[in-house]
Write a protein that holds these residues in place. Sequence first.
Motif, mmCIF file in Angstrom:
data_model
loop_
_atom_site.group_PDB
_atom_site.id
_atom_site.type_symbol
_atom_site.label_atom_id
_atom_site.label_comp_id
_atom_site.label_asym_id
_atom_site.label_seq_id
_atom_site.Cartn_x
_atom_site.Cartn_y
_atom_site.Cartn_z
ATOM 1 N N PHE A 151 -10.514 49.184 -14.814
ATOM 2 C CA PHE A 151 -10.820 48.767 -13.445
ATOM 3 C C PHE A 151 -11.854 47.649 -13.465
ATOM 4 C CE2 PHE A 151 -8.504 51.852 -11.096
ATOM 5 C CZ PHE A 151 -8.525 53.020 -11.842
ATOM 6 N N CYS A 152 -11.564 46.648 -12.682
ATOM 7 C CA CYS A 152 -12.521 45.580 -12.444
ATOM 8 C C CYS A 152 -13.165 45.837 -11.083
ATOM 9 C CB CYS A 152 -11.797 44.241 -12.457
ATOM 10 S SG CYS A 152 -12.845 42.819 -12.129
ATOM 11 N N ALA A 153 -14.427 45.495 -10.933
ATOM 12 C CA ALA A 153 -15.114 45.687 -9.668
ATOM 13 C C ALA A 153 -16.067 44.523 -9.435
ATOM 14 C CB ALA A 153 -15.875 47.013 -9.645
ATOM 15 N N SER A 154 -16.475 44.359 -8.188
ATOM 16 C CA SER A 154 -17.455 43.322 -7.876
ATOM 17 C C SER A 154 -18.386 43.827 -6.788
ATOM 18 C CB SER A 154 -16.764 42.031 -7.423
ATOM 19 O OG SER A 154 -16.142 42.205 -6.162
ATOM 20 N N SER A 155 -19.540 43.185 -6.672
ATOM 21 C CA SER A 155 -20.484 43.548 -5.612
ATOM 22 C C SER A 155 -21.414 42.380 -5.321
ATOM 23 C CB SER A 155 -21.298 44.787 -6.003
ATOM 24 O OG SER A 155 -22.222 44.500 -7.022
ATOM 25 N N TYR A 156 -22.020 42.404 -4.136
ATOM 26 C CA TYR A 156 -23.088 41.472 -3.822
ATOM 27 C C TYR A 156 -24.333 41.878 -4.609
ATOM 28 C CZ TYR A 156 -20.551 39.814 0.307
ATOM 29 O OH TYR A 156 -19.635 39.281 1.152
ATOM 30 N N ALA A 157 -25.163 40.912 -4.874
ATOM 31 C CA ALA A 157 -26.391 41.212 -5.598
ATOM 32 C C ALA A 157 -27.257 42.205 -4.827
ATOM 33 C CB ALA A 157 -27.169 39.925 -5.875
ATOM 34 N N ARG A 158 -27.275 42.074 -3.494
ATOM 35 C CA ARG A 158 -28.148 42.921 -2.697
ATOM 36 C C ARG A 158 -27.455 44.158 -2.148
ATOM 37 N NH1 ARG A 158 -32.831 40.020 -0.186
ATOM 38 N NH2 ARG A 158 -33.075 38.130 -1.393
ATOM 39 N N ASP A 159 -26.237 44.410 -2.578
ATOM 40 C CA ASP A 159 -25.482 45.551 -2.065
ATOM 41 C C ASP A 159 -24.912 46.288 -3.255
ATOM 42 O OD1 ASP A 159 -22.431 45.860 -0.060
ATOM 43 O OD2 ASP A 159 -23.722 47.357 -1.002
ATOM 44 N N ARG A 160 -25.304 47.522 -3.434
ATOM 45 C CA ARG A 160 -24.899 48.224 -4.646
ATOM 46 C C ARG A 160 -23.500 48.821 -4.551
ATOM 47 N NH1 ARG A 160 -30.310 50.979 -7.018
ATOM 48 N NH2 ARG A 160 -31.706 50.306 -5.394
ATOM 49 N N THR A 161 -22.837 48.617 -3.440
ATOM 50 C CA THR A 161 -21.471 49.127 -3.301
ATOM 51 C C THR A 161 -20.523 48.284 -4.138
ATOM 52 O OG1 THR A 161 -21.939 49.806 -1.055
ATOM 53 C CG2 THR A 161 -19.630 49.633 -1.686
ATOM 54 N N GLY A 162 -19.786 48.906 -5.013
ATOM 55 C CA GLY A 162 -18.803 48.198 -5.818
ATOM 56 C C GLY A 162 -17.430 48.251 -5.167
ATOM 57 N N TYR A 163 -16.744 47.117 -5.179
ATOM 58 C CA TYR A 163 -15.385 47.039 -4.647
ATOM 59 C C TYR A 163 -14.449 46.925 -5.840
ATOM 60 C CZ TYR A 163 -17.769 46.166 -0.295
ATOM 61 O OH TYR A 163 -18.595 46.288 0.796
ATOM 62 N N PHE A 164 -13.501 47.846 -5.937
ATOM 63 C CA PHE A 164 -12.675 47.955 -7.125
ATOM 64 C C PHE A 164 -11.292 47.356 -6.945
ATOM 65 C CE2 PHE A 164 -14.851 50.661 -10.209
ATOM 66 C CZ PHE A 164 -15.942 51.070 -9.456
ATOM 67 N N GLY A 165 -10.752 46.851 -8.041
ATOM 68 C CA GLY A 165 -9.368 46.448 -8.086
ATOM 69 C C GLY A 165 -8.469 47.649 -8.303
ATOM 70 N N PRO A 166 -7.156 47.443 -8.302
ATOM 71 C CA PRO A 166 -6.206 48.564 -8.404
ATOM 72 C C PRO A 166 -6.047 49.127 -9.808
ATOM 73 C CG PRO A 166 -5.025 46.503 -8.228
ATOM 74 C CD PRO A 166 -6.465 46.169 -8.065
ATOM 75 N N GLY A 167 -6.548 48.424 -10.800
ATOM 76 C CA GLY A 167 -6.483 48.952 -12.160
ATOM 77 C C GLY A 167 -5.351 48.371 -12.989
ATOM 78 N N THR A 168 -5.554 48.394 -14.298
ATOM 79 C CA THR A 168 -4.530 48.034 -15.288
ATOM 80 C C THR A 168 -4.387 49.216 -16.232
ATOM 81 O OG1 THR A 168 -4.968 45.651 -15.239
ATOM 82 C CG2 THR A 168 -3.925 46.542 -17.220
ATOM 83 N N ARG A 169 -3.162 49.736 -16.333
ATOM 84 C CA ARG A 169 -2.917 50.868 -17.250
ATOM 85 C C ARG A 169 -2.442 50.302 -18.579
ATOM 86 N NH1 ARG A 169 -2.353 56.282 -16.693
ATOM 87 N NH2 ARG A 169 -2.533 56.074 -14.425
ATOM 88 N N LEU A 170 -3.242 50.495 -19.618
ATOM 89 C CA LEU A 170 -2.950 49.931 -20.944
ATOM 90 C C LEU A 170 -2.662 51.058 -21.929
ATOM 91 C CD1 LEU A 170 -2.903 47.505 -22.916
ATOM 92 C CD2 LEU A 170 -5.324 47.958 -23.330
ATOM 93 N N THR A 171 -1.559 50.907 -22.649
ATOM 94 C CA THR A 171 -1.214 51.848 -23.710
ATOM 95 C C THR A 171 -1.130 51.074 -25.018
ATOM 96 O OG1 THR A 171 0.054 53.220 -22.189
ATOM 97 C CG2 THR A 171 0.461 53.532 -24.536
ATOM 98 N N VAL A 172 -1.817 51.565 -26.044
ATOM 99 C CA VAL A 172 -1.775 50.944 -27.372
ATOM 100 C C VAL A 172 -1.113 51.934 -28.337
ATOM 101 C CG1 VAL A 172 -3.083 49.892 -29.247
ATOM 102 C CG2 VAL A 172 -3.908 49.696 -26.882
ATOM 103 N N THR A 173 0.009 51.496 -28.934
ATOM 104 C CA THR A 173 0.752 52.406 -29.823
ATOM 105 C C THR A 173 0.973 51.790 -31.205
ATOM 106 O OG1 THR A 173 2.871 51.565 -29.082
ATOM 107 C CG2 THR A 173 1.967 53.442 -27.870
#
Lengths: 112, 114
Positions: free
Chosen positions: A90-112
């Motif tokens: 998951f990637c996330a971002s936030s304002y410097a003065r706001d500790r709330t993180g806003y997340f992306g939908p995610g990447t599901r990675l499988t390594v075999t």
Amino acid sequence: NAGVTQTPKFRILKIGQSMTLQCTQDMNHNYMYWYRQDPGMGLKLIYYSVGAGITDKGEVPNGYNVSRSTTEDFPLRLELAAPSQTSVYFCASSYARDRTGYFGPGTRLTVT
Amino acid sequence: DQQVKQNSPSLSVQEGRISILNCDYTNSMFDYFLWYKKYPAEGPTFLISISSIKDKNEDGRFTVFLNKSAKHLSLHIVPSQPGDSAVYFCAAGGLTGGGNKLTFGTGTQLKVEL
């Protein structure tokens, strides 16, 4: 606003392959983060950035690299994929003065 | 070393009743706490937060309580609705370094039954 977008949604890698997970945010956030979530576990911080050109390690940085050349983009690079890197990222971002993180939908990675 | 703990992996509640999700932390440098909700195949979404200078924060059906002396917080959902069924993560941040970094618990799967 699209918020935080991540590509790809899914990926299967063979051991030793490399790939880049893309993350873009359109909220003009200073801070960006990469987390991984393993089954039954919480999110663990891999790397974070407080602004373009500035990155720092999180809790579990081994096997990963990041760069932040623009405010919008924060790609995560896996150089030599290992089965232990099988996870949801998951990637996330936030304002410097706001500790709330806003997340992306995610990447599901499988390594075999 | 799990600094943020959610000891209940799952919780089942009837629709209309109260859901109480608990979270404990060990790091006294944490001064800001958040709850996130996560549906399958989606990223976590922010629900509610509380600063360490407060002991309660309300937002509609959601209330977070903070007991600093016990290093414990809880999320109350009243009344619970089927759409509340999701995984809830507790997260904490504070004076542990720059970048507004958050430390997450392992999550509690809430199931609201009809």
